[in-house]
Design an enzyme around this catalytic site. Structure first.
Site, PDB file in Angstrom:
ATOM      1  N   ASN A  23      47.973  37.702  43.116  1.00 23.45           N
ATOM      2  CA  ASN A  23      49.232  38.366  42.771  1.00 23.45           C
ATOM      3  C   ASN A  23      49.870  39.070  43.966  1.00 23.45           C
ATOM      4  O   ASN A  23      51.093  39.225  44.007  1.00 23.45           O
ATOM      5  CB  ASN A  23      49.029  39.345  41.610  1.00 23.45           C
ATOM      6  CG  ASN A  23      48.833  38.610  40.297  1.00 23.45           C
ATOM      7  OD1 ASN A  23      49.085  37.403  40.212  1.00 23.45           O
ATOM      8  ND2 ASN A  23      48.378  39.310  39.282  1.00 23.45           N
ATOM      9  N   CYS A 117      55.989  33.748  27.936  1.00 23.68           N
ATOM     10  CA  CYS A 117      54.772  32.984  28.193  1.00 23.68           C
ATOM     11  C   CYS A 117      53.754  33.389  27.144  1.00 23.68           C
ATOM     12  O   CYS A 117      54.035  34.249  26.317  1.00 23.68           O
ATOM     13  CB  CYS A 117      54.262  33.200  29.607  1.00 23.68           C
ATOM     14  SG  CYS A 117      53.484  34.764  29.845  1.00 23.68           S
ATOM     15  N   ARG A 122      57.699  39.078  28.142  1.00 23.19           N
ATOM     16  CA  ARG A 122      57.866  39.355  29.564  1.00 23.19           C
ATOM     17  C   ARG A 122      59.330  39.381  30.019  1.00 23.19           C
ATOM     18  O   ARG A 122      59.770  38.547  30.817  1.00 23.19           O
ATOM     19  CB  ARG A 122      57.042  38.374  30.397  1.00 23.19           C
ATOM     20  CG  ARG A 122      55.583  38.380  29.981  1.00 23.19           C
ATOM     21  CD  ARG A 122      54.724  37.527  30.823  1.00 23.19           C
ATOM     22  NE  ARG A 122      54.317  38.171  32.060  1.00 23.19           N
ATOM     23  CZ  ARG A 122      53.418  37.655  32.895  1.00 23.19           C
ATOM     24  NH1 ARG A 122      52.864  36.511  32.622  1.00 23.19           N
ATOM     25  NH2 ARG A 122      53.089  38.288  33.987  1.00 23.19           N
TER      26      ARG A 122
HETATM   27  C1  UD1 Z   1      52.101  41.339  36.983  1.00 23.74           C
HETATM   28  C2  UD1 Z   1      50.985  40.367  37.254  1.00 23.74           C
HETATM   29  C3  UD1 Z   1      50.202  40.131  35.980  1.00 23.74           C
HETATM   30  C4  UD1 Z   1      49.715  41.464  35.412  1.00 23.74           C
HETATM   31  C5  UD1 Z   1      50.877  42.429  35.244  1.00 23.74           C
HETATM   32  C6  UD1 Z   1      50.456  43.834  34.819  1.00 23.74           C
HETATM   33  C7  UD1 Z   1      51.869  38.968  38.989  1.00 23.74           C
HETATM   34  C8  UD1 Z   1      52.351  37.621  39.392  1.00 23.74           C
HETATM   35  N1  UD1 Z   1      51.542  39.131  37.719  1.00 23.74           N
HETATM   36  O1  UD1 Z   1      52.957  40.717  36.024  1.00 23.74           O
HETATM   37  O2  UD1 Z   1      49.090  39.305  36.302  1.00 23.74           O
HETATM   38  O3  UD1 Z   1      49.157  41.220  34.138  1.00 23.74           O
HETATM   39  O4  UD1 Z   1      51.582  42.555  36.490  1.00 23.74           O
HETATM   40  O5  UD1 Z   1      49.569  44.357  35.737  1.00 23.74           O
HETATM   41  O6  UD1 Z   1      51.723  39.862  39.804  1.00 23.74           O
HETATM   42  N2  UD1 Z   1      58.556  44.790  31.547  1.00 23.74           N
HETATM   43  C9  UD1 Z   1      59.805  45.039  30.974  1.00 23.74           C
HETATM   44  N3  UD1 Z   1      60.909  44.718  31.719  1.00 23.74           N
HETATM   45  C10 UD1 Z   1      60.835  44.196  32.978  1.00 23.74           C
HETATM   46  C11 UD1 Z   1      59.567  43.961  33.531  1.00 23.74           C
HETATM   47  C12 UD1 Z   1      58.444  44.269  32.795  1.00 23.74           C
HETATM   48  O7  UD1 Z   1      59.917  45.508  29.860  1.00 23.74           O
HETATM   49  O8  UD1 Z   1      61.885  43.951  33.577  1.00 23.74           O
HETATM   50  C13 UD1 Z   1      57.339  45.145  30.774  1.00 23.74           C
HETATM   51  C14 UD1 Z   1      56.469  43.929  30.454  1.00 23.74           C
HETATM   52  O9  UD1 Z   1      56.879  43.286  29.281  1.00 23.74           O
HETATM   53  C15 UD1 Z   1      55.103  44.567  30.329  1.00 23.74           C
HETATM   54  C16 UD1 Z   1      55.142  45.703  31.367  1.00 23.74           C
HETATM   55  O10 UD1 Z   1      56.523  45.939  31.618  1.00 23.74           O
HETATM   56  O11 UD1 Z   1      54.964  45.125  29.061  1.00 23.74           O
HETATM   57  C17 UD1 Z   1      54.438  45.410  32.666  1.00 23.74           C
HETATM   58  O12 UD1 Z   1      54.879  44.166  33.181  1.00 23.74           O
HETATM   59  P1  UD1 Z   1      54.889  43.846  34.731  1.00 23.74           P
HETATM   60  O13 UD1 Z   1      54.103  44.877  35.468  1.00 23.74           O
HETATM   61  O14 UD1 Z   1      56.280  43.601  35.163  1.00 23.74           O
HETATM   62  O15 UD1 Z   1      54.114  42.484  34.791  1.00 23.74           O
HETATM   63  P2  UD1 Z   1      54.407  41.285  35.771  1.00 23.74           P
HETATM   64  O16 UD1 Z   1      54.936  41.797  37.077  1.00 23.74           O
HETATM   65  O17 UD1 Z   1      55.177  40.227  35.064  1.00 23.74           O
END
Ligand code: UD1
Length: 430
Positions: A23, A117, A122
């Site tokens: 990641n 996904c 997400r």
């Molecule tokens: C990254 C990791 C993933 C890990 C996750 C949490 C990568 C490629 N993937 O995913 O493996 O499980 O961090 O540690 O690095 N959210 C919103 N709005 C947004 C963005 C996120 O509501 O614009 C929410 C998501 O639905 C989730 C939370 O925030 O509930 C955390 O998500 P996020 O940290 O963004 O995960 P990823 O970056 O997609």
């Protein structure tokens, strides 16, 4: 279709070397295209997600030279397109980092919407909120996101949720913006820090990563660098769980023990001994697995990406455990697969209630996603008899030579793609 076959019941012992963090590396690759000079990234894990993102940047014109399986030299000077097609996004969700990188570099980018996904919806609303705050006009048109800005200007951004993806993406967009950007409620995960460290080595001015307030002073230009990816916290944690599940003892090398503290402390609570060295940890299983309660949280809390592996261990504990998933809404799909192996658990809302059964039995199961797939491998290693795991393509997205590393610890595991090979494995291991 390739699958794993495992004969469980072997106690894992020995040493294993952890690869670079997938990641972190995904974001480093996206960041590298922002310079018009050579950026050398070392300690890349050789896994399919990384190779897909490298394909995606080659597709938009970046020059990529592979030094070896774990090192590439990337030059963003030759980029000719600002459009990342839907096909690339489908293959690798983290292509969305190219939105921040291209917007930050050229003031324009077009990327297909990543979509949901298996583990949850997400959304990327926080990424877009950040880009807009920097002055970009972001519109959605027929499944494509189009971001444009005459000039990006620093801004004060407050994220509604702590998001790794949004923090890194907005950091990428802000690094060359005019003036100062402050990101509040920023994600504190080790890979956020890693991306900032690489960008700073390219001439960026980013401070405060690892805390919830990041300050970025925009710079005019980024230059080349040589940078080594941090070790993979989740791969290390997976081997730690494999030691706990099989009653084994493993020295896990090339790690940053600080990044593993949340996993180590939970395993100690479950009866394991964990000894930290400078860049390795030794995990020794206890006489039995004690039940425990887990709740996933943003770093430094217990990582959602370790939730399935730890659940697999807890199914074999001596009592009842609860596992609460507070990051993604649909991350318990694998519970039904563990049930095939004799695990007793039920999901109520965002909590899995687990009745420890002492031991599992081998069965035919399928990996629903990357980390759940790793959890099934852990369960298979500890279970009595043979386990066959289908859909290992998910596991291969994030674990480098997983079966080879496990075999090096004494596991009876093979990657097979026919009934004949399965039979051959069974004959060999008896
Ligand atoms: C990254 C990791 C993933 C890990 C996750 C949490 C990568 C490629 N993937 O995913 O493996 O499980 O961090 O540690 O690095 N959210 C919103 N709005 C947004 C963005 C996120 O509501 O614009 C929410 C998501 O639905 C989730 C939370 O925030 O509930 C955390 O998500 P996020 O940290 O963004 O995960 P990823 O970056 O997609």
């Amino acid at each position: 279709m390739e699958r794993y076959i495992i004969k469980g019941g072997t106690v894992l012992r020995g040493e294993v070397e952890v690869s670079g963090a997938k990641n972190a590396a995904l974001a480093l690759i996206a960041a590298s295209i922002m310079a018009d000079e050579d950026v050398t990234i070392e300690n890349l894990p050789d896994v399919s997600d990384i190779n897909q993102l490298i394909d995606a940047i080659e597709n938009i014109g970046a020059t990529v030279r592979r030094v070896d399986r774990h090192c590439v030299i990337i030059n963003g000077k030759t980029i000719t397109s600002h459009v990342v097609e839907e096909e690339q996004m489908r293959k690798i969700r983290a292509s969305y980092y190219l939105l921040g990188a291209l917007l930050g570099k050229f003031g324009c980018a077009e990327v297909a919407l990543p979509g949901g996904c298996v583990i949850g919806a997400r959304p990327i609303d926080q990424h877009l909120k950040g880009f807009r705050a920097l002055g970009a006009n972001v519109v959605q048109d027929h499944g494509m996101l189009n971001a444009q800005a005459d000039a990006l200007t620093g801004s004060h951004i407050f994220f509604d949720v702590s998001s790794v993806g949004a923090t890194i993406n907005v950091m990428l967009a802000a690094v060359k913006a005019e003036g100062r950007t402050v990101i509040e409620n920023a994600a504190k995960e080790p890979h956020v820090v890693d991306v900032a460290n690489m960008l700073n080595s390219m001439g960026a001015d980013i401070r405060g990563t690892g805390t919830d307030k990041i300050r970025i002073n925009g710079v005019k230009k980024l230059h080349g660098t040589v940078y080594s990816t941090i070790p993979d916290q989740i791969e290390a944690g997976t081997f730690m769980c494999a030691a706990a599940a099989t009653g084994g003892e493993i020295l896990i090398k090339n790690v940053i023990p600080k990044h593993l503290e949340c996993i180590s402390s939970k395993l100690i609570e479950m009866g394991c001994t964990v000894i930290e060295y400078d860049d390795s940890v030794r995990v020794k299983a206890g006489d039995f697995i004690r039940s425990a309660n887990i709740k996933t949280l943003p770093y430094p809390g217990f990582p959602t990406d370790m939730q399935p592996q730890m659940t697999a261990v807890l199914t074999m504990a001596n009592g009842n455990s609860t596992v609460t998933e507070s990051i993604f809404e649909n991350r318990f799909k694998y519970i039904a697969e563990l049930a095939r192996m004799g695990a007793i658990s039920k999901v109520e809302g965002n909590t899995a209630l687990i009745t420890g059964v002492g031991s599992l039995e081998g069965a035919k199961v399928a990996a629903p996603d990357l980390r759940a797939g790793a959890a099934l491998v852990i369960a298979g290693l500890a279970a009595e008899g043979f386990t066959v795991i289908d859909d290992i393509v998910y596991i291969q997205r994030g674990y480098e030579r997983f079966e080879e590393k496990l075999a090096g610890l004494g596991a009876e595991i093979a990657k097979v793609d026919s009934e004949k090979e399965e039979r051959k494995f069974k004959l060999k291991v008896g």
